[in-house]
Design a protein around this motif. Structure first.
Motif, short mmCIF file in Angstrom:
data_model
loop_
_atom_site.label_atom_id
_atom_site.label_comp_id
_atom_site.label_asym_id
_atom_site.label_seq_id
_atom_site.Cartn_x
_atom_site.Cartn_y
_atom_site.Cartn_z
N THR A 289 -29.17 0.01 -6.38
CA THR A 289 -29.32 0.23 -5.04
C THR A 289 -28.16 0.21 -4.53
O THR A 289 -27.30 -0.66 -4.42
CB THR A 289 -29.97 -0.96 -4.29
N PHE B 7 -25.37 2.60 -1.80
CA PHE B 7 -25.29 3.27 -0.52
C PHE B 7 -23.78 3.10 0.09
O PHE B 7 -23.24 2.18 0.11
CB PHE B 7 -26.41 2.56 0.46
N ALA B 8 -23.63 3.95 1.03
CA ALA B 8 -22.37 3.73 1.70
C ALA B 8 -22.51 2.85 2.84
O ALA B 8 -23.65 2.82 3.38
CB ALA B 8 -21.69 4.95 2.10
N THR B 9 -21.66 1.91 3.38
CA THR B 9 -21.68 1.42 4.37
C THR B 9 -20.58 1.85 5.47
O THR B 9 -19.58 2.48 5.06
CB THR B 9 -21.34 -0.22 4.31
N ALA B 10 -20.56 1.48 6.76
CA ALA B 10 -19.68 2.19 7.72
C ALA B 10 -18.46 1.57 7.45
O ALA B 10 -17.26 2.20 7.81
CB ALA B 10 -20.25 1.87 9.10
N ARG B 11 -18.43 0.45 7.02
CA ARG B 11 -17.01 -0.50 7.08
C ARG B 11 -17.33 -1.35 5.97
O ARG B 11 -18.19 -1.92 5.55
CB ARG B 11 -17.06 -1.35 8.38
N GLU C 159 -16.35 -4.71 5.51
CA GLU C 159 -16.55 -6.09 5.58
C GLU C 159 -18.22 -6.05 5.83
O GLU C 159 -19.00 -6.94 5.59
CB GLU C 159 -16.14 -6.56 6.92
N GLU C 160 -18.91 -4.93 6.37
CA GLU C 160 -20.53 -4.89 6.28
C GLU C 160 -20.78 -5.01 4.99
O GLU C 160 -21.75 -5.61 4.81
CB GLU C 160 -20.52 -3.53 7.09
N GLY D 159 -20.82 -8.71 3.70
CA GLY D 159 -21.77 -9.22 4.72
C GLY D 159 -23.14 -8.99 3.76
O GLY D 159 -23.90 -10.02 3.35
N ILE D 160 -23.46 -7.69 3.42
CA ILE D 160 -24.70 -7.36 2.69
C ILE D 160 -24.96 -7.99 1.41
O ILE D 160 -25.68 -8.77 1.28
CB ILE D 160 -24.65 -6.01 2.71
N ALA E 139 -27.26 -11.01 -0.01
CA ALA E 139 -28.08 -10.76 -1.07
C ALA E 139 -27.87 -11.85 -2.14
O ALA E 139 -28.91 -12.24 -2.82
CB ALA E 139 -27.79 -9.59 -1.64
N LEU F 217 -21.43 -10.04 11.61
CA LEU F 217 -21.93 -9.75 10.31
C LEU F 217 -23.21 -10.40 10.34
O LEU F 217 -23.92 -10.35 9.27
CB LEU F 217 -21.14 -10.22 9.11
N PRO G 254 -25.52 -7.46 8.83
CA PRO G 254 -25.27 -7.34 7.42
C PRO G 254 -25.86 -8.18 6.44
O PRO G 254 -26.36 -7.95 5.36
CB PRO G 254 -23.90 -6.86 7.47
N ILE G 255 -25.72 -9.38 6.96
CA ILE G 255 -25.84 -10.57 5.96
C ILE G 255 -27.51 -10.70 5.88
O ILE G 255 -28.17 -10.81 4.82
CB ILE G 255 -25.49 -12.05 6.71
N LEU H 12 -29.56 -7.99 6.40
CA LEU H 12 -29.79 -6.93 5.40
C LEU H 12 -29.60 -7.46 3.92
O LEU H 12 -30.79 -6.88 3.08
CB LEU H 12 -28.94 -5.72 5.79
N GLY H 13 -28.63 -7.94 3.61
CA GLY H 13 -28.56 -8.52 2.33
C GLY H 13 -29.82 -9.40 1.72
O GLY H 13 -30.33 -9.22 0.56
N VAL H 14 -30.23 -10.37 2.60
CA VAL H 14 -31.32 -11.36 2.40
C VAL H 14 -32.46 -10.14 2.39
O VAL H 14 -33.47 -10.57 1.19
CB VAL H 14 -31.47 -12.28 3.39
N ALA I 18 -32.67 -8.58 -1.09
CA ALA I 18 -32.82 -9.53 -2.14
C ALA I 18 -34.41 -9.89 -2.26
O ALA I 18 -34.93 -10.29 -3.13
CB ALA I 18 -31.99 -10.50 -2.14
N GLN J 41 -19.51 -4.33 15.11
CA GLN J 41 -19.99 -3.66 14.11
C GLN J 41 -21.03 -2.89 14.12
O GLN J 41 -22.30 -2.86 13.59
CB GLN J 41 -20.54 -5.04 13.38
N GLY K 255 -21.69 -0.04 13.44
CA GLY K 255 -21.88 0.76 12.23
C GLY K 255 -23.23 0.18 11.35
O GLY K 255 -23.80 1.00 10.45
N THR L 95 -26.54 1.94 9.11
CA THR L 95 -26.53 1.63 7.47
C THR L 95 -28.03 1.15 7.48
O THR L 95 -28.83 1.53 6.59
CB THR L 95 -25.55 0.48 7.13
#
Ligand SMILES: Cc1ncc(C[n+]2csc(CCOP(=O)(O)OP(=O)(O)O)c2C)c(N)n1
Ligand SMILES: [Mg+2]
Lengths: 188, 198
Positions: free
Chosen positions: A59, A61-65, A67-68, A71-72, A76, B57, B60-61, B63-65, B68, B86, B88, B92
């Motif tokens: 999986t 994909f591009a993020t805008a930044r 640090e985002e 975080g993702i 995960a 964040l 985004p955090i 989203l990662g969870v 997963a 944030q 952006g 995403t």
């Protein structure tokens, strides 16, 4: 400048299982079950990004930044899925806050691949200055980092570093030097 | 602005209402400062994660969870100032369309915790309009507490990401999260079934 931005080394335009640097990175990610790969693009990383998109295991994909993206993959990891972030040197320069307030204190094995701009033929003064901030930031947090210059060392360094990050629950930065990737040159 | 006829609610009250609705070990990510303080104050759950920094964040955090663990609903609580840092992340999330992610924005129009300086959300920026413009079609202001609960219920059975914005008062968070990042992460991973307790 627009033309220079398009320049990549000839070796960067090959497939994924042919012993190219990006093929080795992709296979090493896969072998270590790293399936989530957000990125902010970089010209040198283009073949890797293209092949990650083409492979349904990932999986990506591009993020805008950047640090985002950190975080993702941190979220995960806590949810049981492994990830890695791809970026260029200037992207790393935006990360000091998230490294020091999330990845390091929470002990998250953040795996970063940084395409190194700013050295060995850099033509953009700003990039060369940004590059000089990278290793001092990594060192200030005592973060593990390796600069990979040789194709024959890539798999060993990447594979071992990923395993060390996971087992020691600590971030790692793998810096892909122009000696490995060909970098981006101003040929005009 | 048409959105300003929404009721001004309270973060702790709204957070407590949300937590009371969670029956399936849903994950909740609390953003920097007040959002995670009130999440803590609403009663610690093993599926709560509290940010101690990394402003902006929470989504985004979460989203990662959500990526997963696609079978678990994941909530994230974020302040207006944090989200504005944030933005952006919204596009995403709109691109990836995780079916299990629900974003809650606590909009007091201020950076409360740093001294209540006004944010652009107080005057010119409409969080829901920004979210819709970022591609998150399922974004709405909660008109009042009952509407908030209705929106949460709708989002919990939906197959697309949802964003719920809540106008709140200028009160600080009512609790103080225990600031032990490794303990927070480890307990969260236990709560998500990723790790066994020691
Ligand atoms: C990158 C960064 N910039 C600034 C700060 C200082 N800071 C911490 S919380 C905060 C305000 C958060 O505002 P909001 O998200 O609206 O939450 P509220 O305090 O209103 O509940 C600021 C500016 C920070 N922690 N990190
Ligand atoms: Mg605020």
């Amino acid at each position: 400048m627009a033309i220079a931005e398009q320049q990549t080394s000839p070796q960067a335009a090959q497939g994924s299982s042919d012993g190219s640097w990006h093929g080795i990175v992709l296979q090493t990610l896969k072998r270590n079950e790293i399936s989530l790969v957000p990125y902010v693009p970089d010209r040198v990383l283009t073949p890797l990004i293209k092949n990650l998109h083409a492979d349904p295991f990932f999986t990506t994909f591009a993020t805008a930044r950047e640090e985002e993206a950190v975080g993702i993959v941190s979220g995960a990891w806590m949810g049981g899925r492994r990830g890695a972030v791809l970026m260029q040197t200037s992207g790393f320069a935006t990360l000091a806050n998230v490294l020091a307030s999330l990845a390091v204190p929470y002990q998250i094995p953040l795996i970063m691949f940084v395409s190194e701009r700013g050295t060995l033929g850099e033509f953009n003064y700003g990039q060369s200055l940004v590059c000089r901030t990278m290793r001092p930031v990594l060192d200030s947090l005592a973060l593990e980092h390796h600069t990979i210059t040789r194709l024959d060392e890539l798999e060993f360094i990447a594979d071992r570093s990923i395993k060390q990050a996971v087992t020691t629950q600590a971030p790692v930065a793998l810096i892909l030097n122009p000696l490995l990737t060909g970098g981006k040159t101003f040929d005009k | 602005m048409t959105t300003r006829n929404t009721k001004v609610m309270n973060r702790f009250d709204v957070t407590s209402r949300l937590i009371a609705k969670l029956k399936h070990e849903e994950a909740v990510i609390g953003g920097i400062g007040n959002t995670n303080f009130d999440l803590w104050a609403a009663g610690h759950r093993p599926q709560n994660f509290y940010m101690l920094g990394s402003m902006g964040l929470a989504f985004p955090i979460a989203l990662g969870v959500a990526l997963a663990q696609p079978d678990r609903r994941v909530f994230a609580l974020e302040g207006d100032g944090s989200l504005l840092m944030q933005l952006g992340a919204l596009s995403t999330i709109a691109t990836l369309k995780p079916k299990n992610l629900i974003m809650v924005v606590m909009d007091n129009g201020i950076y409360q915790i740093t001294g209540a300086q006004p944010t652009p959300a107080a005057s010119v920026a409409d969080i829901v309009a920004i979210a819709i413009g970022s591609g998150l079609a399922n974004s709405a202001w909660a008109a009042d507490e009952e509407d908030f609960e209705r929106l949460v219920e709708a989002a919990m059975s939906a197959a697309e990401p949802h964003l719920i914005a809540v106008r709140i008062d200028d009160k600080p968070g009512v609790g103080t999260t225990r600031r032990d990042p490794v303990q927070i992460r480890e307990r969260f991973m236990h709560g998500l079934g990723v790790r066994e307790p020691l």
